[in-house]
Design a protein around this motif. Sequence first.
Motif, mmCIF file in Angstrom:
data_model
loop_
_atom_site.group_PDB
_atom_site.id
_atom_site.type_symbol
_atom_site.label_atom_id
_atom_site.label_comp_id
_atom_site.label_asym_id
_atom_site.label_seq_id
_atom_site.Cartn_x
_atom_site.Cartn_y
_atom_site.Cartn_z
ATOM 1 N N LEU A 150 0.821 -1.209 0.000
ATOM 2 C CA LEU A 150 0.000 0.000 0.000
ATOM 3 C C LEU A 150 0.852 1.255 0.000
ATOM 4 O O LEU A 150 0.570 2.216 -0.711
ATOM 5 N N SER A 151 1.912 1.253 0.823
ATOM 6 C CA SER A 151 2.761 2.442 0.892
ATOM 7 C C SER A 151 3.502 2.657 -0.404
ATOM 8 O O SER A 151 3.903 3.780 -0.731
ATOM 9 N N GLY A 152 3.730 1.599 -1.169
ATOM 10 C CA GLY A 152 4.420 1.736 -2.442
ATOM 11 C C GLY A 152 3.525 2.260 -3.537
ATOM 12 O O GLY A 152 3.970 2.520 -4.639
ATOM 13 N N THR A 153 2.244 2.336 -3.262
ATOM 14 C CA THR A 153 1.296 2.852 -4.243
ATOM 15 C C THR A 153 0.858 4.244 -3.802
ATOM 16 O O THR A 153 0.512 4.443 -2.640
ATOM 17 N N GLN A 154 0.908 5.194 -4.677
ATOM 18 C CA GLN A 154 0.622 6.576 -4.309
ATOM 19 C C GLN A 154 -0.761 6.702 -3.687
ATOM 20 O O GLN A 154 -1.754 6.236 -4.236
ATOM 21 N N ALA A 155 -0.796 7.299 -2.486
ATOM 22 C CA ALA A 155 -2.062 7.469 -1.788
ATOM 23 C C ALA A 155 -3.000 8.315 -2.632
ATOM 24 O O ALA A 155 -2.600 9.297 -3.263
ATOM 25 N N GLY A 156 -4.270 7.926 -2.611
ATOM 26 C CA GLY A 156 -5.276 8.692 -3.326
ATOM 27 C C GLY A 156 -5.505 8.216 -4.733
ATOM 28 O O GLY A 156 -6.451 8.655 -5.385
ATOM 29 N N ALA A 160 -6.787 -1.072 -0.929
ATOM 30 C CA ALA A 160 -7.253 -0.868 0.436
ATOM 31 C C ALA A 160 -8.470 -1.724 0.749
ATOM 32 O O ALA A 160 -8.755 -2.011 1.923
ATOM 33 N N GLU A 161 -9.200 -2.139 -0.267
ATOM 34 C CA GLU A 161 -10.394 -2.958 -0.041
ATOM 35 C C GLU A 161 -10.061 -4.448 0.077
ATOM 36 O O GLU A 161 -10.933 -5.242 0.427
ATOM 37 N N LEU A 162 -8.833 -4.789 -0.210
ATOM 38 C CA LEU A 162 -8.441 -6.203 -0.069
ATOM 39 C C LEU A 162 -8.146 -6.504 1.388
ATOM 40 O O LEU A 162 -7.727 -5.625 2.153
ATOM 41 N N SER A 163 -8.330 -7.751 1.756
ATOM 42 C CA SER A 163 -7.951 -8.175 3.105
ATOM 43 C C SER A 163 -6.425 -8.251 3.184
ATOM 44 O O SER A 163 -5.750 -8.343 2.148
ATOM 45 N N THR A 174 -5.815 -22.698 -1.118
ATOM 46 C CA THR A 174 -6.142 -21.421 -0.469
ATOM 47 C C THR A 174 -5.420 -20.271 -1.147
ATOM 48 O O THR A 174 -5.985 -19.179 -1.339
ATOM 49 N N VAL A 175 -4.150 -20.496 -1.519
ATOM 50 C CA VAL A 175 -3.387 -19.467 -2.226
ATOM 51 C C VAL A 175 -4.080 -19.109 -3.543
ATOM 52 O O VAL A 175 -4.282 -17.923 -3.862
ATOM 53 N N LYS A 176 -4.457 -20.108 -4.288
ATOM 54 C CA LYS A 176 -5.083 -19.864 -5.589
ATOM 55 C C LYS A 176 -6.403 -19.109 -5.442
ATOM 56 O O LYS A 176 -6.682 -18.153 -6.186
ATOM 57 N N SER A 177 -7.226 -19.540 -4.467
ATOM 58 C CA SER A 177 -8.516 -18.879 -4.289
ATOM 59 C C SER A 177 -8.342 -17.450 -3.782
ATOM 60 O O SER A 177 -9.097 -16.547 -4.167
ATOM 61 N N SER A 178 -7.340 -17.195 -2.922
ATOM 62 C CA SER A 178 -7.102 -15.838 -2.416
ATOM 63 C C SER A 178 -6.678 -14.908 -3.546
ATOM 64 O O SER A 178 -7.145 -13.766 -3.635
ATOM 65 N N ILE A 179 -5.788 -15.375 -4.402
ATOM 66 C CA ILE A 179 -5.349 -14.555 -5.533
ATOM 67 C C ILE A 179 -6.513 -14.305 -6.488
ATOM 68 O O ILE A 179 -6.687 -13.177 -6.996
ATOM 69 N N ARG A 180 -7.325 -15.307 -6.708
ATOM 70 C CA ARG A 180 -8.463 -15.134 -7.619
ATOM 71 C C ARG A 180 -9.455 -14.114 -7.065
ATOM 72 O O ARG A 180 -9.938 -13.245 -7.805
ATOM 73 N N ARG A 181 -9.743 -14.192 -5.759
ATOM 74 C CA ARG A 181 -10.662 -13.213 -5.160
ATOM 75 C C ARG A 181 -10.092 -11.800 -5.243
ATOM 76 O O ARG A 181 -10.814 -10.844 -5.527
ATOM 77 N N ALA A 182 -8.776 -11.676 -4.960
ATOM 78 C CA ALA A 182 -8.148 -10.357 -5.017
ATOM 79 C C ALA A 182 -8.213 -9.782 -6.429
ATOM 80 O O ALA A 182 -8.487 -8.580 -6.629
ATOM 81 N N GLU A 208 -10.425 -10.438 -8.732
ATOM 82 C CA GLU A 208 -11.807 -10.073 -9.048
ATOM 83 C C GLU A 208 -12.180 -8.745 -8.417
ATOM 84 O O GLU A 208 -12.875 -7.910 -9.029
ATOM 85 N N LYS A 209 -11.706 -8.503 -7.180
ATOM 86 C CA LYS A 209 -12.003 -7.229 -6.515
ATOM 87 C C LYS A 209 -11.336 -6.067 -7.246
ATOM 88 O O LYS A 209 -11.932 -4.996 -7.414
ATOM 89 N N LEU A 210 -10.079 -6.287 -7.653
ATOM 90 C CA LEU A 210 -9.384 -5.227 -8.380
ATOM 91 C C LEU A 210 -10.029 -4.971 -9.743
ATOM 92 O O LEU A 210 -10.111 -3.818 -10.198
ATOM 93 N N ARG A 211 -10.467 -6.032 -10.394
ATOM 94 C CA ARG A 211 -11.056 -5.886 -11.730
ATOM 95 C C ARG A 211 -12.304 -5.021 -11.689
ATOM 96 O O ARG A 211 -12.596 -4.268 -12.630
ATOM 97 N N LYS A 212 -13.067 -5.101 -10.593
ATOM 98 C CA LYS A 212 -14.287 -4.312 -10.485
ATOM 99 C C LYS A 212 -13.987 -2.810 -10.477
ATOM 100 O O LYS A 212 -14.828 -2.001 -10.858
ATOM 101 N N HIS A 213 -12.794 -2.429 -10.013
ATOM 102 C CA HIS A 213 -12.435 -1.027 -9.959
ATOM 103 C C HIS A 213 -11.995 -0.479 -11.305
ATOM 104 O O HIS A 213 -12.086 0.724 -11.562
ATOM 105 N N PHE A 214 -11.522 -1.354 -12.177
ATOM 106 C CA PHE A 214 -10.944 -0.882 -13.416
ATOM 107 C C PHE A 214 -11.730 -1.278 -14.654
ATOM 108 O O PHE A 214 -11.481 -0.750 -15.741
ATOM 109 N N VAL A 215 -12.646 -2.243 -14.500
ATOM 110 C CA VAL A 215 -13.458 -2.660 -15.641
ATOM 111 C C VAL A 215 -14.901 -2.259 -15.367
ATOM 112 O O VAL A 215 -15.525 -2.787 -14.444
ATOM 113 N N PRO A 216 -15.467 -1.333 -16.096
ATOM 114 C CA PRO A 216 -16.847 -0.890 -15.872
ATOM 115 C C PRO A 216 -17.803 -2.048 -16.057
ATOM 116 O O PRO A 216 -17.622 -2.902 -16.932
#
Length: 215
Positions: free
Chosen positions: A148-154, A162-165, A195-203, A205-213
């Motif tokens: 998170l700190s490596g990504t510019q705030a805002g 920030a919405e990921l666990s 568990t690793v595979k499912s966690s990455i897949r969920r993450a 999908e969450k990111l895709r919702k922010h960038f794909v209308p």
Amino acid sequence: MNPSSPPIAGTASGRVAPAAVAPGNEAGAAARCERDARLAELLCQSAAGSASAFEAFYDATFGHARALARRMVRPADLDDLLADAFFQAWREASRFDGQRASAVTWLLVIVRSRALDLLRRQRAAREVESVTDADELAGTAPGPDELLSGTQAGTQLHAALAELSPGERWVLGLAYYRDLSHSEISAVTGMALGTVKSSIRRAQEKLRKHFVPEA
């Protein structure tokens, strides 16, 4: 009863007589008893400090000990294991009790015990090495906060991360920032591969919702 069938051995009262012991079995049992008595005496003399008696015991039992050890340990460990087992037998000869077990059985218990100890030490060493390698790898990997700190705030990406666990940020960072495979992430984190595979897949999908209308 079929007249052609052989009669059943028994007494006049109809009780079955004890089965006769084959001459070969009698000879084998007698030979074993003689061997056990001789080995027990050698151990007794060894306990009294007779090195020659223990050498004779060693010569008479080495084949039995080696046969068991070969089934339990690697060839490279065989000689050291047998040396340790016979050294223990020499030191503990006074503890041998012929009423509880034969000398060969007593020795094989020692061989088996030393082999199991060796296998446990080797397994523990492999586990320590594996954990050490994983710790070294994890120590250089970015943690969730670092991502998170490596990504510019805002920024939009920062908001999405920030919405990921914490767990999702962790595995996603290891996958994309450290370029680790799913199996390597599983080894580093201790998480099951599924568990690793499912966690990455969920993450993802969450990111895709922010960038794909949405359609």
